[in-house]
Design an enzyme around this catalytic site. Structure first.
Site, mmCIF file in Angstrom:
data_model
loop_
_atom_site.group_PDB
_atom_site.id
_atom_site.type_symbol
_atom_site.label_atom_id
_atom_site.label_comp_id
_atom_site.label_asym_id
_atom_site.label_seq_id
_atom_site.Cartn_x
_atom_site.Cartn_y
_atom_site.Cartn_z
ATOM 1 C CG HIS A 82 64.992 66.642 128.350
ATOM 2 N ND1 HIS A 82 63.823 67.190 127.871
ATOM 3 C CD2 HIS A 82 64.971 65.341 127.980
ATOM 4 C CE1 HIS A 82 63.138 66.253 127.233
ATOM 5 N NE2 HIS A 82 63.815 65.131 127.285
ATOM 6 C CG ASP A 161 62.370 66.727 117.017
ATOM 7 O OD1 ASP A 161 62.847 65.575 116.913
ATOM 8 O OD2 ASP A 161 61.568 67.048 117.897
ATOM 9 N NE ARG A 168 62.681 58.810 115.298
ATOM 10 C CZ ARG A 168 62.914 59.353 116.500
ATOM 11 N NH1 ARG A 168 62.929 60.668 116.645
ATOM 12 N NH2 ARG A 168 63.157 58.601 117.537
ATOM 13 C CB SER A 183 64.609 63.717 118.670
ATOM 14 O OG SER A 183 63.378 64.196 119.130
ATOM 15 C CE LYS A 187 62.289 67.284 121.303
ATOM 16 N NZ LYS A 187 61.362 66.266 120.796
HETATM 17 N N1 URA Z 1 61.395 62.062 122.905
HETATM 18 C C1 URA Z 1 61.799 62.934 121.974
HETATM 19 O O1 URA Z 1 61.745 64.137 122.183
HETATM 20 N N2 URA Z 1 62.286 62.476 120.815
HETATM 21 C C2 URA Z 1 62.379 61.162 120.533
HETATM 22 O O2 URA Z 1 62.822 60.810 119.464
HETATM 23 C C3 URA Z 1 61.932 60.256 121.502
HETATM 24 C C4 URA Z 1 61.452 60.728 122.695
#
Ligand code: URA
Ligand code: CA
Length: 433
Positions: A82, A161, A168, A183, A187
């Site tokens: 990632h 999320d 947020r 977060s 994923k």
């Molecule tokens: N990217 C994400 O996937 N989550 C976050 O909280 C910030 C950046």
């Protein structure tokens, strides 16, 4: 359990239990807990932080909020990579065949891009015929036979999320290390990763502009991964300028081919070796990071990584001849040079501004509905630290039209020239535990 008491507990610096965190995430996902209470809680987290245990619990509660991808029909350790988001970040196109050539399964679920340039799928679709519409069975078979396949994202992963991130975004609580780390990690875990390699970008143009923050985020994600049984490592890398030279879909495929051939830009090669070594080590194909790096260099030098790229392209309906003849890739009708206004050294190349210029050319999507032009983009001719003469080209713009005044203006504003400048160090740190 009452949400107001959990907000109060966090506000006063307390540690929430596993059950309490699950209560918040489940309640928010199914709508029992309203936005205003979760906003207050997120702000309390922003100021009070979370312990390692709370972070791991939040991550797993978000994983469990929706569907998860089961990759157990694919043999071996599934290592996913990632990146926190770069401009012209061609690493995935290089790493996928490179790591697969080492025998580590690359079972990649990818998305399309928004903003800057396309996502991995857009880039691969620049190869004539290439498609990602595989059945789930075909996907598993390809990975088991060839160690590599890419499929489009599907399924309702981590709905908690999605909801929390949107909240947020409008409550000034994005910039919280425990919330960002959970977060991102949720994923990757929901998508089936057994092990995770992270490329945390830093510098102007990166999500984490400050290097100290990037280090803290990397350490937080590595700690979460290791706590929840997914071995995780991270590289902290410079994004004060775009990576490599090419920004744009077909242009980046060409750059990836060059790199797999051992002829690509040095910075792209260096980062691919750093990330790839961690992937190969975590995938169990080498006994140490050093051994993994030596193996990858050998796969590049012998042409085996390039052969794997051909096999991968052919497996997914693409024309593998592009590898030997990149002129078969879509090409833009106009090439326009960007002359330097003065002599000196390139001292700044704000990555996100250059990404936006590429998007305006049509290489990226302004909104989810935008069509992209796979042929257009920007190829840099200079990078930070390079000497330049007035009038010499700083970049070549590959465009669908001759009217690129706005793009030239943006690039001029994004590229600085000074009497002296030094190339930034690319790899700023490595986090392995
Ligand atoms: N990217 C994400 O996937 N989550 C976050 O909280 C910030 C950046
Ligand atoms: Ca690039």
């Amino acid at each position: 359990m009452r949400m107001v008491e959990l907000i109060e507990k966090k506000r006063d610096g307390g540690e929430l239990t596993t059950e309490e965190i699950r209560f918040i995430v489940e309640g928010y996902t199914d709508g029992r807990i309203p936005d205003y209470q979760v906003s207050a809680w997120a702000m309390a987290v922003f100021f009070r932080d979370m312990t390692d245990r709370e972070r791991a619990d939040l991550t797993m509660a978000m994983v469990e909020s929706g569907e998860t991808i089961d990759l157990s029909d694919i043999e071996g350790v599934k290592v996913d990579k990632h990146s926190t988001g770069g401009v012209g970040d061609t690493t995935t196109l290089v790493l996928a065949p490179l790591v697969a050539a080492a025998g580590v399964p690359v079972a990649k679920m990818s998305g399309r891009g928004l903003g800057h340039t396309g996502g991995t799928i857009d880039k691969l679709e620049a190869i004539p015929g290439f498609h990602v519409e595989l059945t789930r069975e075909e996907f598993a078979r390809r990975v088991n036979e060839s160690s590599i396949a890419v499929i489009g994202q599907s399924g309702n992963l981590t709905p908690a999320d999605k909801k929390l991130y949107a909240l947020r975004d409008v409550t000034a609580t994005i910039e919280s290390i425990p919330l960002i780390a959970s977060s991102i990690m949720s994923k990757k875990i929901a998508a089936g990763a057994d092990a995770i390699v992270l490329d945390v970008k830093t510098g102007a143009g990166a999500f984490m502009k400050d290097e100290q923050d990037a280090r803290r985020l990397a350490a937080a994600m590595v700690a979460i991964g290791n706590q929840v049984g997914r071995k995780t490592m991270a590289v902290i890398s410079d994004m004060s300028q775009p990576l490599g030279l090419a920004i744009g879909n077909a242009l980046e495929v060409r750059e990836a081919i060059d790199t797999l051939r051992g002829e690509g830009p040095d910075d792209l090669r260096e980062l691919c070796l750093a990330l790839g070594s961690q992937m190969v080590y975590l995938g169990g194909a080498a006994g140490s990071i050093e051994e993994a790096e030596a193996l990858l260099k050998e796969l590049l030098a012998s042409g085996k990584a390039l052969d794997k790229f051909k096999e991968f392209i052919a497996n997914q309906g693409g024309d593998p001849a592009v590898v030997d003849d990149p002129d078969l890739l879509p090409a833009a009708p106009y090439r326009i040079e960007l002359p330097a206004r003065e002599s000196g050294f390139v001292s700044g190349m704000t990555a996100d501004a250059i990404g936006t210029a590429a998007m305006i050319l049509g290489a990226g999507r302004a909104t989810k509905e935008s069509e992209i032009d796979l042929s257009v983009g920007i190829v840099l001719r200079k990078k930070i630290g390079d000497a330049v003469q007035a009038g010499e080209s700083l970049a070549t713009i590959h465009a669908a039209t001759e009217q690129v005044g706005d793009v030239l203006e943006r690039l001029n504003a994004a590229i600085e020239i000074a009497p002296s400048a030094q190339a930034p160090e690319l790899v700023r740190g490595i986090v392995t535990e």
